[in-house]
Design a protein around this motif. Sequence first.
Motif, PDB file in Angstrom:
ATOM      1  N   CYS A   1       6.532 -14.854   6.864  1.00 49.20           N
ATOM      2  CA  CYS A   1       6.421 -14.132   5.604  1.00 49.20           C
ATOM      3  C   CYS A   1       5.624 -14.943   4.604  1.00 49.20           C
ATOM      4  CB  CYS A   1       7.801 -13.790   5.053  1.00 49.20           C
ATOM      5  SG  CYS A   1       8.721 -15.193   4.432  1.00 49.20           S
ATOM      6  N   GLN A   2       5.029 -14.224   3.650  1.00 47.95           N
ATOM      7  CA  GLN A   2       4.241 -14.875   2.602  1.00 47.95           C
ATOM      8  C   GLN A   2       4.601 -14.247   1.256  1.00 47.95           C
ATOM      9  OE1 GLN A   2      -0.053 -14.219   2.531  1.00 47.95           O
ATOM     10  NE2 GLN A   2      -0.389 -16.389   2.068  1.00 47.95           N
ATOM     11  N   PRO A   3       4.996 -15.081   0.286  1.00 48.32           N
ATOM     12  CA  PRO A   3       5.454 -14.569  -1.007  1.00 48.32           C
ATOM     13  C   PRO A   3       4.328 -13.973  -1.852  1.00 48.32           C
ATOM     14  CG  PRO A   3       6.075 -16.886  -0.704  1.00 48.32           C
ATOM     15  CD  PRO A   3       5.116 -16.548   0.376  1.00 48.32           C
TER      16      PRO A   3
ATOM     17  N   VAL B   1      -5.412 -15.527  -2.753  1.00 57.61           N
ATOM     18  CA  VAL B   1      -5.577 -16.404  -3.919  1.00 57.61           C
ATOM     19  C   VAL B   1      -5.427 -17.855  -3.455  1.00 57.61           C
ATOM     20  CG1 VAL B   1      -4.668 -17.044  -6.186  1.00 57.61           C
ATOM     21  CG2 VAL B   1      -4.716 -14.627  -5.473  1.00 57.61           C
ATOM     22  N   GLU B   2      -6.507 -18.591  -3.518  1.00 55.84           N
ATOM     23  CA  GLU B   2      -6.508 -19.945  -2.940  1.00 55.84           C
ATOM     24  C   GLU B   2      -6.550 -21.058  -3.984  1.00 55.84           C
ATOM     25  OE1 GLU B   2      -9.559 -20.164   0.065  1.00 55.84           O
ATOM     26  OE2 GLU B   2      -8.442 -18.889   1.445  1.00 55.84           O
ATOM     27  N   THR B   3      -6.856 -20.718  -5.232  1.00 60.82           N
ATOM     28  CA  THR B   3      -6.936 -21.773  -6.247  1.00 60.82           C
ATOM     29  C   THR B   3      -6.248 -21.358  -7.533  1.00 60.82           C
ATOM     30  OG1 THR B   3      -8.979 -20.959  -7.251  1.00 60.82           O
ATOM     31  CG2 THR B   3      -9.221 -22.489  -5.396  1.00 60.82           C
TER      32      THR B   3
ATOM     33  N   PHE C   1      -4.086 -10.035  18.452  1.00 59.85           N
ATOM     34  CA  PHE C   1      -3.368  -9.066  19.293  1.00 59.85           C
ATOM     35  C   PHE C   1      -3.022  -7.733  18.615  1.00 59.85           C
ATOM     36  CE2 PHE C   1      -0.047 -11.806  17.505  1.00 59.85           C
ATOM     37  CZ  PHE C   1       0.917 -10.897  17.093  1.00 59.85           C
ATOM     38  N   ILE C   2      -3.210  -7.598  17.299  1.00 62.33           N
ATOM     39  CA  ILE C   2      -2.910  -6.313  16.649  1.00 62.33           C
ATOM     40  C   ILE C   2      -3.865  -5.224  17.161  1.00 62.33           C
ATOM     41  CG2 ILE C   2      -2.923  -5.047  14.443  1.00 62.33           C
ATOM     42  CD1 ILE C   2      -0.453  -6.737  14.699  1.00 62.33           C
ATOM     43  N   GLY C   3      -5.156  -5.565  17.290  1.00 61.81           N
ATOM     44  CA  GLY C   3      -6.135  -4.607  17.797  1.00 61.81           C
ATOM     45  C   GLY C   3      -5.792  -4.169  19.210  1.00 61.81           C
TER      46      GLY C   3
ATOM     47  N   ILE D   1      -1.200   0.231  -1.266  1.00 53.98           N
ATOM     48  CA  ILE D   1      -2.438   0.370  -0.499  1.00 53.98           C
ATOM     49  C   ILE D   1      -2.971  -1.042  -0.251  1.00 53.98           C
ATOM     50  CG2 ILE D   1      -4.783   1.288  -0.455  1.00 53.98           C
ATOM     51  CD1 ILE D   1      -2.593   3.420  -0.335  1.00 53.98           C
ATOM     52  N   ASP D   2      -3.152  -1.359   1.035  1.00 51.59           N
ATOM     53  CA  ASP D   2      -3.542  -2.702   1.477  1.00 51.59           C
ATOM     54  C   ASP D   2      -5.069  -2.824   1.551  1.00 51.59           C
ATOM     55  OD1 ASP D   2      -3.157  -5.248   2.410  1.00 51.59           O
ATOM     56  OD2 ASP D   2      -2.193  -4.661   4.289  1.00 51.59           O
ATOM     57  N   ASP D   3      -5.570  -4.044   1.433  1.00 55.31           N
ATOM     58  CA  ASP D   3      -7.008  -4.308   1.605  1.00 55.31           C
ATOM     59  C   ASP D   3      -7.852  -3.384   0.741  1.00 55.31           C
ATOM     60  OD1 ASP D   3      -6.091  -6.053   3.489  1.00 55.31           O
ATOM     61  OD2 ASP D   3      -6.776  -4.927   5.224  1.00 55.31           O
TER      62      ASP D   3
ATOM     63  N   LEU E   1       4.736 -10.860   8.183  1.00 51.73           N
ATOM     64  CA  LEU E   1       3.557 -11.045   9.039  1.00 51.73           C
ATOM     65  C   LEU E   1       4.036 -11.505  10.411  1.00 51.73           C
ATOM     66  CD1 LEU E   1       1.402 -12.860   6.354  1.00 51.73           C
ATOM     67  CD2 LEU E   1       0.823 -10.636   7.365  1.00 51.73           C
ATOM     68  N   VAL E   2       3.562 -10.819  11.442  1.00 51.70           N
ATOM     69  CA  VAL E   2       4.060 -11.114  12.772  1.00 51.70           C
ATOM     70  C   VAL E   2       3.227 -12.211  13.447  1.00 51.70           C
ATOM     71  CG1 VAL E   2       2.680  -9.364  13.983  1.00 51.70           C
ATOM     72  CG2 VAL E   2       4.953  -9.947  14.848  1.00 51.70           C
ATOM     73  N   ARG E   3       3.869 -12.985  14.316  1.00 53.43           N
ATOM     74  CA  ARG E   3       3.194 -13.952  15.181  1.00 53.43           C
ATOM     75  C   ARG E   3       3.742 -13.740  16.586  1.00 53.43           C
ATOM     76  NH1 ARG E   3       0.767 -14.155  11.143  1.00 53.43           N
ATOM     77  NH2 ARG E   3       0.357 -15.906   9.760  1.00 53.43           N
TER      78      ARG E   3
END
Length: 278
Positions: free
Chosen positions: A43-45, A237-239, A76-78, A177-179, A60-62
């Motif tokens: 998971c990601q907050p 968001v990376e910074t 592997f999702i595709g 709505i994603d992406d 998020l799956v692994r």
Amino acid sequence: RARQTGRRYLFYAGGLDTECTHRLELMGELRRAIEGEELRLFCQPKVEIRSGRVSGVEALVRWDHPRLGLIDPGAFIGLAESAGLITPLTYWVLRAALREGYAWHAAGLAVPLAVNLSPHDLRDPLLLDHVSDALATWGAAPDWVAFEITEGALMDDPIGARDRLVALKKLGVELSIDDFGTGYSSLAYLQKLPIDAIKIDQSFVSGMASSEDSSVIVRSTIDMAHNLGLRVVAEGVETRTIAERLGQLGCEAAQGYYISRPMPVAQYPAWSAAFSWA
Ligand code: C2E
Ligand code: CA
Ligand code: CA
Ligand code: CA
């Protein structure tokens, strides 16, 4: 030259063949992975930019493959989608998310877990039953889960997709709505959907660092969403600079490596106890 071309062709065909066998093998293994004990929930907050409060987490799956180790969903999702395995995978994620949500709520951590829905899931006639069953199993309130749906999933069949979303929304779950920005959904169409938020795709968000165009797109997307009464989450968001810039533009929440990489769900309670925005 002809012989060379011929050889290259043979080599290429051989490559495809191996690739094909490999895919077939993986497909069989993925089927077992879903039925067995090989999928892992990460998971990601998502954090409110103003307050630093966690407003939700994305599931998020692994795939913890016995030989290959931990595999990212991109690999592997595709495959799951083309093999008709994505819907069973989604239901695995949904059940795993609610099981975790149950533990978190028992520990006083009330945070919705957002499950990604693929286009196939949205067309599954059993989707609503699975969601209500999963909620009932854990005595869960609808706000324990949320769903993220890509624009692409909607555009295949806009009317049908809207009806499904309306039915899901009636259960009381939050929908995003994603992406956002990578598809072509129109304002007029978005307005007809029972959605709560949009997630701006990370390509625009990371682009803000270097490209004026991306900043303009992000700014106008935020304004447009607000005019429709929608909340905005920025992904990727990376910074700190980008987080602050998003805050100035009125974006409600941020998700990305700056806050945290995806983590195994079991680590989330300790992470959230230690997290502060400073
Ligand atoms: P997504 O839904 O857009 O998820 C966000 C992806 O971006 C995640 O990759 C996440 O690890 C990554 N990410 C998050 N923050 C940052 C950042 O700051 N920088 C960068 N460069 N990347 C960041 P992940 O976990 O590999 O997932 C990839 C995609 O696989 C997801 O994209 C989603 O479309 C799909 N996926 C993952 N889990 C599921 C699932 O359970 N069901 C379905 N249908 N799809 C899933
Ligand atoms: Ca997502
Ligand atoms: Ca996304
Ligand atoms: Ca994305």
